[in-house]
Motif scaffolding. Sequence first.
Motif, PDB file in Angstrom:
ATOM      1  N   UNK A  57       1.206  -1.230   0.036  1.00  0.00           N
ATOM      2  CA  UNK A  57       0.263  -0.013  -0.238  1.00  0.00           C
ATOM      3  C   UNK A  57       0.737   1.190  -0.401  1.00  0.00           C
ATOM      4  N   UNK A  58       0.568   2.474  -1.317  1.00  0.00           N
ATOM      5  CA  UNK A  58       0.946   3.410  -1.419  1.00  0.00           C
ATOM      6  C   UNK A  58       1.318   5.010  -0.874  1.00  0.00           C
ATOM      7  N   UNK A  59       1.504   5.765  -0.716  1.00  0.00           N
ATOM      8  CA  UNK A  59       0.596   6.791  -1.142  1.00  0.00           C
ATOM      9  C   UNK A  59       1.672   7.487  -2.091  1.00  0.00           C
ATOM     10  N   UNK A  60       1.220   8.579  -2.702  1.00  0.00           N
ATOM     11  CA  UNK A  60       1.282   8.543  -4.087  1.00  0.00           C
ATOM     12  C   UNK A  60       2.128  10.064  -4.128  1.00  0.00           C
ATOM     13  N   UNK A 254      -3.709  15.137  -8.521  1.00  0.00           N
ATOM     14  CA  UNK A 254      -4.339  15.681  -9.762  1.00  0.00           C
ATOM     15  C   UNK A 254      -6.048  15.211  -9.430  1.00  0.00           C
ATOM     16  N   UNK A 255      -6.811  16.056  -9.711  1.00  0.00           N
ATOM     17  CA  UNK A 255      -7.924  16.566 -10.386  1.00  0.00           C
ATOM     18  C   UNK A 255      -8.134  16.221 -11.506  1.00  0.00           C
ATOM     19  N   UNK A 256      -9.677  16.085 -11.758  1.00  0.00           N
ATOM     20  CA  UNK A 256      -9.810  15.851 -13.527  1.00  0.00           C
ATOM     21  C   UNK A 256     -10.855  16.811 -14.086  1.00  0.00           C
ATOM     22  N   UNK A 283      -4.874  10.936  -7.209  1.00  0.00           N
ATOM     23  CA  UNK A 283      -5.778  11.195  -7.612  1.00  0.00           C
ATOM     24  C   UNK A 283      -6.081  11.971  -5.961  1.00  0.00           C
ATOM     25  N   UNK A 284      -6.181  13.080  -6.062  1.00  0.00           N
ATOM     26  CA  UNK A 284      -5.615  14.574  -4.586  1.00  0.00           C
ATOM     27  C   UNK A 284      -7.206  14.509  -4.241  1.00  0.00           C
ATOM     28  N   UNK A 285      -6.671  14.524  -2.888  1.00  0.00           N
ATOM     29  CA  UNK A 285      -7.932  15.050  -1.791  1.00  0.00           C
ATOM     30  C   UNK A 285      -7.937  17.104  -2.006  1.00  0.00           C
ATOM     31  N   UNK A 286      -9.195  17.644  -1.970  1.00  0.00           N
ATOM     32  CA  UNK A 286      -9.005  18.615  -1.557  1.00  0.00           C
ATOM     33  C   UNK A 286     -10.256  19.192  -1.063  1.00  0.00           C
ATOM     34  N   UNK A 312      -3.845   6.066  -9.560  1.00  0.00           N
ATOM     35  CA  UNK A 312      -3.162   5.455  -8.210  1.00  0.00           C
ATOM     36  C   UNK A 312      -3.443   6.246  -7.098  1.00  0.00           C
ATOM     37  N   UNK A 313      -3.223   6.670  -5.685  1.00  0.00           N
ATOM     38  CA  UNK A 313      -4.218   7.332  -4.731  1.00  0.00           C
ATOM     39  C   UNK A 313      -2.255   8.653  -3.901  1.00  0.00           C
ATOM     40  N   UNK A 314      -2.860   9.827  -4.202  1.00  0.00           N
ATOM     41  CA  UNK A 314      -1.934  11.007  -3.830  1.00  0.00           C
ATOM     42  C   UNK A 314      -2.902  11.960  -3.165  1.00  0.00           C
ATOM     43  N   UNK A 315      -3.392  11.427  -1.724  1.00  0.00           N
ATOM     44  CA  UNK A 315      -4.873  12.592  -1.202  1.00  0.00           C
ATOM     45  C   UNK A 315      -3.900  13.752  -0.733  1.00  0.00           C
ATOM     46  N   UNK A 316      -2.808  13.854  -0.882  1.00  0.00           N
ATOM     47  CA  UNK A 316      -2.617  15.579  -0.336  1.00  0.00           C
ATOM     48  C   UNK A 316      -2.563  15.946   0.847  1.00  0.00           C
ATOM     49  N   UNK A 317      -2.700  14.606   1.975  1.00  0.00           N
ATOM     50  CA  UNK A 317      -3.825  15.485   3.297  1.00  0.00           C
ATOM     51  C   UNK A 317      -1.902  15.311   4.480  1.00  0.00           C
ATOM     52  N   UNK A 318      -2.936  16.142   5.290  1.00  0.00           N
ATOM     53  CA  UNK A 318      -1.680  16.011   6.435  1.00  0.00           C
ATOM     54  C   UNK A 318      -2.572  16.040   7.690  1.00  0.00           C
ATOM     55  N   UNK A 319      -1.487  15.767   8.635  1.00  0.00           N
ATOM     56  CA  UNK A 319      -2.035  16.500  10.034  1.00  0.00           C
ATOM     57  C   UNK A 319      -2.330  17.675  10.721  1.00  0.00           C
ATOM     58  N   UNK A 320      -3.678  18.713  10.408  1.00  0.00           N
ATOM     59  CA  UNK A 320      -3.670  19.850  10.941  1.00  0.00           C
ATOM     60  C   UNK A 320      -5.036  19.839  10.322  1.00  0.00           C
TER      61      UNK A 320
END
Length: 390
Positions: A57-60, A254-256, A283-286, A312-320
């Motif tokens: 399981x890997x996040x991009x 990215x988002x489409x 795919x980016x969460x935003x 794949x998935x690259x949500x681009x999220x954080x703790x905060x």
Amino acid sequence: MGADKQYDGYQPYDYLEAGEDYRTFPLSSKTAGFPPREIELTSEEEARVDDLTDDTVLSLHEHAFQFPDDIDEDLFDYIREGRIHTAYEFLAETSLDAVFDMQLDGLSSVHSLNGWKWDDITHEVSMRACDLMHSDYAFQCRTVDDIHRAREEGKLAVVQCVESAAMIENELDRIEQLYGMGVRSMGITYSASNALGTGGGDIHERDGGLTGFGVKAVERMNNVGMAVSVSHASPQTSLDVCEVAEKPVFDTHALAQGAGMGARGTSDEVFEAIADTGGVVGLLSSTHLPDIETYMEHFEYVVDLIGIDHVAFGPDVLYGNHTELLRVLSSFHGMELPESTLESEYVDGLENPTEAWQNIPRWLVANGYSDEEIRKVLGGNVIDALEQIW
């Protein structure tokens, strides 16, 4: 996620005395005050998720650290202290075996106010690398074998990345220096243009695309084995990179356009060009998106467009508090963000890496994807590309 996670309790910079060797700040909790959500499954589906996440399981794309609890008050003091705290304890609760960690990027402003300077980026890369070297659970990822080892040993391989090549200025050799420090993925631009090409947020009357120096930089990254990302680059720059690259290209998050993002999203043409290189789109969460269901509409759109082997998935999220962070940054830089960027206080089901990587596999199982398809998008596709890149 392979074996049970072998987190040993290590906290960032435990090899020093907090409060004496460096200044401390109250850091964000895992949820940053937002209500957590877990997608409900049957017991049979739960068992299937457990089985599928035994594979890689890997996040991009993530920012795998804690921001200050009070972003408005403490953000810039925290950054200038020069010691960003990797969220080891929280990450150990995820299914992740490897994470592409984008660090602070343009917020790396230890030595300058504007970020993206060579001293700022190398300070953060090397400081984070030093801290990783003191953890028995997480370690700096330099090869594909490191990702497999993390899965087998219940550890976390952290791929150190930067989202723009601005700090190399006109020095190609700096690509090799960054590689030597452990950086294994780099973007061409981050919204603003630089010596390599036109940034995605810097298009006026025309899109200048990749420069001649940018062509040489892509070639050098291919030669040393550093992944190239076109996230935040202009459309023409992205297309030019895909044309000249000899190895697979990433868009890590990215988002489409075609799934409702309009001009803020990435075009079908760019997605198709990335796939033609053998590359992968994360795919980016935003905060443009209210919940995981809307996020997955983009995932399904891109899968239908370029095929499941390139997603794949690259949500681009954080703790905060992600939305508050955007407010502070827009005020600091004198920018006016679109209302849609700030209309959601959080993304339901995807607000941080722990929640995202709990719910993404669960959503895929609940929505009838096959075992083969799920294994591809959770990590297999990125591994296949990295076998060629690294």
